[in-house]
Design an enzyme around this catalytic site. Structure first.
Site, PDB file in Angstrom:
ATOM      1  N   ASN A   9      85.098  34.884 111.022  1.00 39.13           N
ATOM      2  CA  ASN A   9      85.716  35.549 109.878  1.00 39.13           C
ATOM      3  C   ASN A   9      85.756  34.499 108.772  1.00 39.13           C
ATOM      4  OD1 ASN A   9      87.318  36.840 108.005  1.00 39.13           O
ATOM      5  ND2 ASN A   9      89.234  36.550 109.146  1.00 39.13           N
ATOM      6  N   LYS A  11      86.504  34.721 105.683  1.00 45.32           N
ATOM      7  CA  LYS A  11      87.541  34.868 104.645  1.00 45.32           C
ATOM      8  C   LYS A  11      86.904  34.660 103.264  1.00 45.32           C
ATOM      9  CE  LYS A  11      90.793  33.486 108.127  1.00 45.32           C
ATOM     10  NZ  LYS A  11      92.091  32.921 108.483  1.00 45.32           N
ATOM     11  N   HIS A  95      93.469  42.548 108.973  1.00 45.06           N
ATOM     12  CA  HIS A  95      93.768  41.130 109.174  1.00 45.06           C
ATOM     13  C   HIS A  95      95.153  40.818 108.596  1.00 45.06           C
ATOM     14  CE1 HIS A  95      93.603  36.792 108.815  1.00 45.06           C
ATOM     15  NE2 HIS A  95      92.676  36.830 109.753  1.00 45.06           N
ATOM     16  N   GLU A  97      96.181  38.500 106.848  1.00 40.94           N
ATOM     17  CA  GLU A  97      96.187  38.085 105.440  1.00 40.94           C
ATOM     18  C   GLU A  97      96.145  39.306 104.517  1.00 40.94           C
ATOM     19  OE1 GLU A  97      92.895  35.406 105.797  1.00 40.94           O
ATOM     20  OE2 GLU A  97      94.156  34.095 107.020  1.00 40.94           O
ATOM     21  N   GLU A 167      95.827  38.380 117.049  1.00 41.42           N
ATOM     22  CA  GLU A 167      95.930  37.163 116.250  1.00 41.42           C
ATOM     23  C   GLU A 167      97.388  36.894 115.906  1.00 41.42           C
ATOM     24  OE1 GLU A 167      91.907  36.224 114.234  1.00 41.42           O
ATOM     25  OE2 GLU A 167      93.141  37.356 112.842  1.00 41.42           O
ATOM     26  N   GLY A 173      95.078  29.653 111.032  1.00 41.64           N
ATOM     27  CA  GLY A 173      94.867  28.628 110.015  1.00 41.64           C
ATOM     28  C   GLY A 173      95.892  27.508 110.050  1.00 41.64           C
ATOM     29  N   SER A 213      93.251  29.743 115.207  1.00 43.99           N
ATOM     30  CA  SER A 213      92.918  28.339 115.491  1.00 43.99           C
ATOM     31  C   SER A 213      92.089  28.167 116.761  1.00 43.99           C
ATOM     32  CB  SER A 213      94.186  27.467 115.536  1.00 43.99           C
ATOM     33  OG  SER A 213      94.853  27.513 114.279  1.00 43.99           O
TER      34      SER A 213
HETATM   35  P1  PGA Z   1      91.616  30.514 112.067  1.00 41.27           P
HETATM   36  O1  PGA Z   1      91.584  32.017 111.540  1.00 41.27           O
HETATM   37  O2  PGA Z   1      90.614  30.428 113.187  1.00 41.27           O
HETATM   38  O3  PGA Z   1      91.256  29.680 110.890  1.00 41.27           O
HETATM   39  O4  PGA Z   1      93.011  30.266 112.570  1.00 41.27           O
HETATM   40  C1  PGA Z   1      91.454  33.071 112.443  1.00 41.27           C
HETATM   41  C2  PGA Z   1      91.487  34.381 111.700  1.00 41.27           C
HETATM   42  O5  PGA Z   1      92.239  34.487 110.732  1.00 41.27           O
HETATM   43  O6  PGA Z   1      90.765  35.324 112.058  1.00 41.27           O
END
Ligand code: PGA
Length: 252
Positions: A9, A11, A95, A97, A167, A173, A213
């Protein structure tokens, strides 16, 4: 048997030129590693470059969002038909976010999921609890609720095109990964919710990813868990070597 899916992903990262360069470099690194499906979910503007660069490879292309209406006065939005015509096969929906910054709700996640499935896209539906919700003891309740809301009016047949990504918001992140046991437990709650809606057979066949992560150092341990059928990977999907290491862990 359910399919392991390793999905990046990106982003809001990478330009069209960088997209082409990245996929050309990645393709030989992951060639033939077919024990998992390999997907890159990319910004809308990068989709044509991604689809072109991925032609003839085992890399599939996804989008990061889709609107729930077929067309109309929705400035800035992208329809499922636009995505499929561009060669997109997967789409990330809900997601955290988008829930946090763009007012995405369980209802809109559900509508987007239905629009994606009705257009023949594979939906990667994201669910996950915040740290506060976890500490209050609501993880199971919340994950089951989000899962069921997202899948309302989805048919058992359409579930073949649904992937759910657990998640935990506190792990995205942040560099803080859920332990393998926490990931397995969260994914298990999601699978239980699918079983309550569609029965055990559909639940056993549904791919449930872990995200938050996941990286080259922890992927093997996470993927070894019975309920972890792949990963949705943010930061580590922006580096060809790290992403390849995760694909390798899924192929071990
Ligand atoms: P990350 O993001 O691996 O940077 O923690 C995962 C995601 O948001 O899908």
């Amino acid at each position: 048997m359910r399919k392991t899916v390793i999905a990046g992903n990106w982003k809001m990262n990478m330009t069209p030129a960088k997209t082409a360069e990245f996929i050309k470099a990645l393709a030989p690194m992951v060639a033939g590693k077919d024990k998992c499906d390999i997907v890159l979910c990319v910004p809308a503007i990068d989709i044509p470059a991604a689809v072109e660069a991925a032609k003839g490879t085992n890399i599939k292309i996804g989008a990061e969002n889709v609107h729930f209406k077929a067309s109309g006065a929705y400035t800035g939005e992208i329809s499922a038909e636009m995505l499929t015509e561009a060669g997109v096969e997967y789409v990330v929906i809900g997601h955290s976010e988008r829930r946090q910054y763009f007012a995405e709700t369980d209802q809109t996640v559900n509508l987007r999921t239905l629009a994606a499935l009705n257009a023949g896209l594979k939906a990667i539906v994201c669910v996950g609890e915040t740290l506060e919700q976890r500490e209050l003891g609501y993880t199971e309740t919340l994950l089951k609720f989000q899962t069921k809301m997202a899948l309302t009016n989805v048919t058992a047949e359409q579930m073949k095109n649904v992937i759910i990504a657990y998640e935990p918001v506190w792990a995205i992140g942040t560099g803080v990964t859920a332990t393998a046991d926490q990931a397995d437990e969260g994914n298990g709650y999601v699978r239980a919710a699918v079983a309550e809606m569609f029965g055990a057979e559909v639940a056993e066949a549904t791919t449930v990813q872990y995200g938050g992560s996941m990286n080259d150092g922890n992927a093997a341990e996470l993927l070894a868990k019975v309920n972890v059928d792949g990963g949705l990977i943010g930061g580590a999907s922006l580096k060809t070597d790290k992403f390849t290491a995760i694909v390798d862990a899924a192929n071990a």
